[in-house]
Write a protein that holds these residues in place. Structure first.
Motif, PDB file in Angstrom:
ATOM      1  N   ASP A 184       0.841  -1.182   0.000  1.00 15.03           N
ATOM      2  CA  ASP A 184       0.000   0.000   0.000  1.00 15.03           C
ATOM      3  C   ASP A 184       0.879   1.236   0.000  1.00 15.03           C
ATOM      4  O   ASP A 184       2.088   1.170   0.255  1.00 15.03           O
ATOM      5  N   TRP A 185       0.266   2.374  -0.294  1.00 10.64           N
ATOM      6  CA  TRP A 185       1.015   3.626  -0.423  1.00 10.64           C
ATOM      7  C   TRP A 185       0.296   4.728   0.329  1.00 10.64           C
ATOM      8  O   TRP A 185      -0.928   4.842   0.268  1.00 10.64           O
ATOM      9  N   LYS A 186       1.069   5.512   1.068  1.00 14.69           N
ATOM     10  CA  LYS A 186       0.547   6.703   1.732  1.00 14.69           C
ATOM     11  C   LYS A 186       1.518   7.851   1.520  1.00 14.69           C
ATOM     12  O   LYS A 186       2.730   7.640   1.379  1.00 14.69           O
ATOM     13  N   ARG A 187       0.953   9.040   1.481  1.00 14.75           N
ATOM     14  CA  ARG A 187       1.768  10.194   1.136  1.00 14.75           C
ATOM     15  C   ARG A 187       2.884  10.434   2.149  1.00 14.75           C
ATOM     16  O   ARG A 187       4.000  10.828   1.778  1.00 14.75           O
ATOM     17  N   ASP A 188       2.614  10.188   3.436  1.00 11.85           N
ATOM     18  CA  ASP A 188       3.612  10.508   4.449  1.00 11.85           C
ATOM     19  C   ASP A 188       4.759   9.506   4.503  1.00 11.85           C
ATOM     20  O   ASP A 188       5.852   9.832   4.985  1.00 11.85           O
ATOM     21  N   ARG A 189       4.550   8.276   3.966  1.00  7.45           N
ATOM     22  CA  ARG A 189       5.615   7.263   4.067  1.00  7.45           C
ATOM     23  C   ARG A 189       5.898   6.554   2.754  1.00  7.45           C
ATOM     24  O   ARG A 189       6.843   5.759   2.655  1.00  7.45           O
ATOM     25  N   ASP A 292      -4.763  -3.691   8.355  1.00 10.01           N
ATOM     26  CA  ASP A 292      -5.917  -2.967   8.885  1.00 10.01           C
ATOM     27  C   ASP A 292      -5.740  -1.465   8.670  1.00 10.01           C
ATOM     28  O   ASP A 292      -4.777  -1.014   8.041  1.00 10.01           O
ATOM     29  N   ASP A 293      -6.668  -0.693   9.171  1.00 12.97           N
ATOM     30  CA  ASP A 293      -6.643   0.748   8.961  1.00 12.97           C
ATOM     31  C   ASP A 293      -5.427   1.418   9.598  1.00 12.97           C
ATOM     32  O   ASP A 293      -5.001   2.486   9.154  1.00 12.97           O
ATOM     33  N   MET A 294      -4.875   0.800  10.625  1.00 17.85           N
ATOM     34  CA  MET A 294      -3.704   1.351  11.293  1.00 17.85           C
ATOM     35  C   MET A 294      -2.397   0.889  10.649  1.00 17.85           C
ATOM     36  O   MET A 294      -1.315   1.256  11.109  1.00 17.85           O
ATOM     37  N   GLY A 295      -2.495   0.079   9.605  1.00 18.52           N
ATOM     38  CA  GLY A 295      -1.292  -0.420   8.947  1.00 18.52           C
ATOM     39  C   GLY A 295      -0.672  -1.617   9.639  1.00 18.52           C
ATOM     40  O   GLY A 295       0.466  -1.979   9.347  1.00 18.52           O
ATOM     41  N   GLU A 296      -1.425  -2.241  10.540  1.00 18.27           N
ATOM     42  CA  GLU A 296      -0.926  -3.401  11.259  1.00 18.27           C
ATOM     43  C   GLU A 296      -1.334  -4.682  10.533  1.00 18.27           C
ATOM     44  O   GLU A 296      -2.421  -4.753   9.941  1.00 18.27           O
ATOM     45  N   VAL A 297      -0.476  -5.682  10.589  1.00 19.46           N
ATOM     46  CA  VAL A 297      -0.751  -6.963   9.946  1.00 19.46           C
ATOM     47  C   VAL A 297      -1.669  -7.785  10.844  1.00 19.46           C
ATOM     48  O   VAL A 297      -1.308  -8.084  11.998  1.00 19.46           O
ATOM     49  N   PRO A 298      -2.831  -8.169  10.373  1.00 20.74           N
ATOM     50  CA  PRO A 298      -3.750  -8.945  11.218  1.00 20.74           C
ATOM     51  C   PRO A 298      -3.310 -10.401  11.329  1.00 20.74           C
ATOM     52  O   PRO A 298      -2.475 -10.890  10.555  1.00 20.74           O
ATOM     53  N   LEU A 299      -3.873 -11.103  12.317  1.00 21.92           N
ATOM     54  CA  LEU A 299      -3.605 -12.527  12.462  1.00 21.92           C
ATOM     55  C   LEU A 299      -4.235 -13.261  11.276  1.00 21.92           C
ATOM     56  O   LEU A 299      -5.428 -13.134  11.006  1.00 21.92           O
TER      57      LEU A 299
END
Length: 360
Positions: A184-189, A292-299
């Motif tokens: 995924d891509w976000k402007r800040d990172r 997820d929405d926070m950028g964390e990898v779900p189980l």
């Protein structure tokens, strides 16, 4: 005295007559002079009328010819567009075969001179439409070959021939994004790429039984570095990128028929299997992998849940995997196989218990 009086009267009368004659002559002269321009104008108008008539007729003929050409070109373009839309190239060649061969028409040896002359006129008259059709076919063939380079897979055989000692081996085709990784891509990172949980153990285990191929619709400049970092032990034999896909209806599809492998021994695993493959009978659907929405990898255990089924297929080697996959009715194969295995083990345990009781 009387004679002098008579003479003077005669002279007076003569002078009056001369004046009237001069006056009449002048009036005629004036009328003659004034009539000259009128006659010349009439003659000029009479000369210009035919010229204008000729010019108008030429303009009409040129306009008719010009609009005739425009109409003919428009009709030919419309017909070519309709033929391109409604018929394939082979169908057009078949339907116009008689027209193109009419140029070579010749009368028989026993034909009369009139028939030979008619045949010559016929072949000459058909030359222009026949050449136009041949030009259309050549242009369409060239255009389709050019377009084919962007819409068809790069080769009829995307993979090299399988080694004779591995003819029994199944080919496991893996989609890349949202199947074994997620980007995924976000402007800040900027861009970030995540590995799916269990992907390392999955590749290591099924790599013992399968020929593994990554088949993605991404460009090779993206696929190659990602796979190199993902698969450091080189369990993945081949990588196929966008140039190996078929572009159709605005999407890039995986065409498994171009893999140069037995269709009965191909399994395609993807989070969007039935959406991006042209062979749904070879698809093994799996839950799409995303953060997820926070950028964390779900189980996530989808890949690990699929291992028992893949191992079962590799060890039992069914003659046609498509029949096996059809029995799952597009369900999650990994979970469904585990449920069926539990039911099978439970039934086997019940049968053993019943057998032991019967022996007692």
């Amino acid at each position: 005295m009387a004679s002098a009086l008579i003479r003077s009267r005669i002279l007076l009368k003569a002078s009056r007559t001369n004046k009237s004659n001069r006056r009449f002559f002048c009036s005629n002269k004036e009328s003659t002079i004034s009539s000259q321009p009128i006659i010349s104008d009439l003659s000029a108008a009479a000369g210009e009328a035919p010229a204008q008539a000729v010019g108008s007729s030429e303009n009409k003929a040129w306009s008719f010819f010009k609009y005739g050409i425009v109409g003919a070109l428009t009709g030919a373009t419309a017909f070519a567009g309709y033929a391109s839309y409604a018929y394939s190239l082979d169908e057009v060649e078949e339907k116009t075969k008689a027209l193109r061969e009419s140029v070579n028409y010749t009368a028989g040896n026993d034909a009369s001179n009139v028939e030979r002359y008619q045949g010559l006129l016929y072949s000459t008259a058909m030359t222009v439409p026949a050449k136009a059709v041949e030009l259309y076919l050549d242009m369409r063939r060239l255009l389709e070959e050019h377009v084919k380079g962007f819409t068809e897979p790069a080769s009829e055989k995307l993979l090299p021939d399988l080694h004779p000692a591995e003819q029994h081996v199944f080919t496991l085709v893996l989609d890349l994004n949202e199947t074994i990784i997620y980007s995924d891509w976000k402007r800040d990172r900027g861009w970030r790429t995540f590995k799916r949980p269990g992907v390392d153990d999955f590749l290591q285990h099924v790599g013992k039984f399968y020929e593994i191929v990554v088949y993605s619709d991404q460009l090779s400049m993206y696929v190659d570095p990602v796979v190199e970092r993902l698969d450091t032990n080189h369990f993945i034999r081949y990588r196929l990128s966008r140039s190996a896909t078929k572009y159709q209806d605005g999407k890039h599809y995986r065409d498994l028929s171009k893999l140069n492998r037995d269709p009965g021994k191909i399994l395609y695993v993807s989070g969007h299997a039935f959406e991006n493959s042209l062979q749904p009978e070879n698809c093994v659907p799996i839950k799409a992998f995303k953060t997820d929405d926070m950028g964390e990898v779900p189980l996530d255990t989808a890949l690990l849940d699929l291992i028992p089924f893949l191992e079962y297929v590799a060890r039992n080697s069914p003659s046609d995997i498509r029949k096996v996959l059809a029995s799952y009715e597009r369900k999650d194969v990994g979970k469904e196989f585990l449920e069926r295995s539990k039911d099978y083990q439970r039934r086997m345990q019940e049968q053993r218990q019943q057998g032991r009781i019967w022996h007692r």
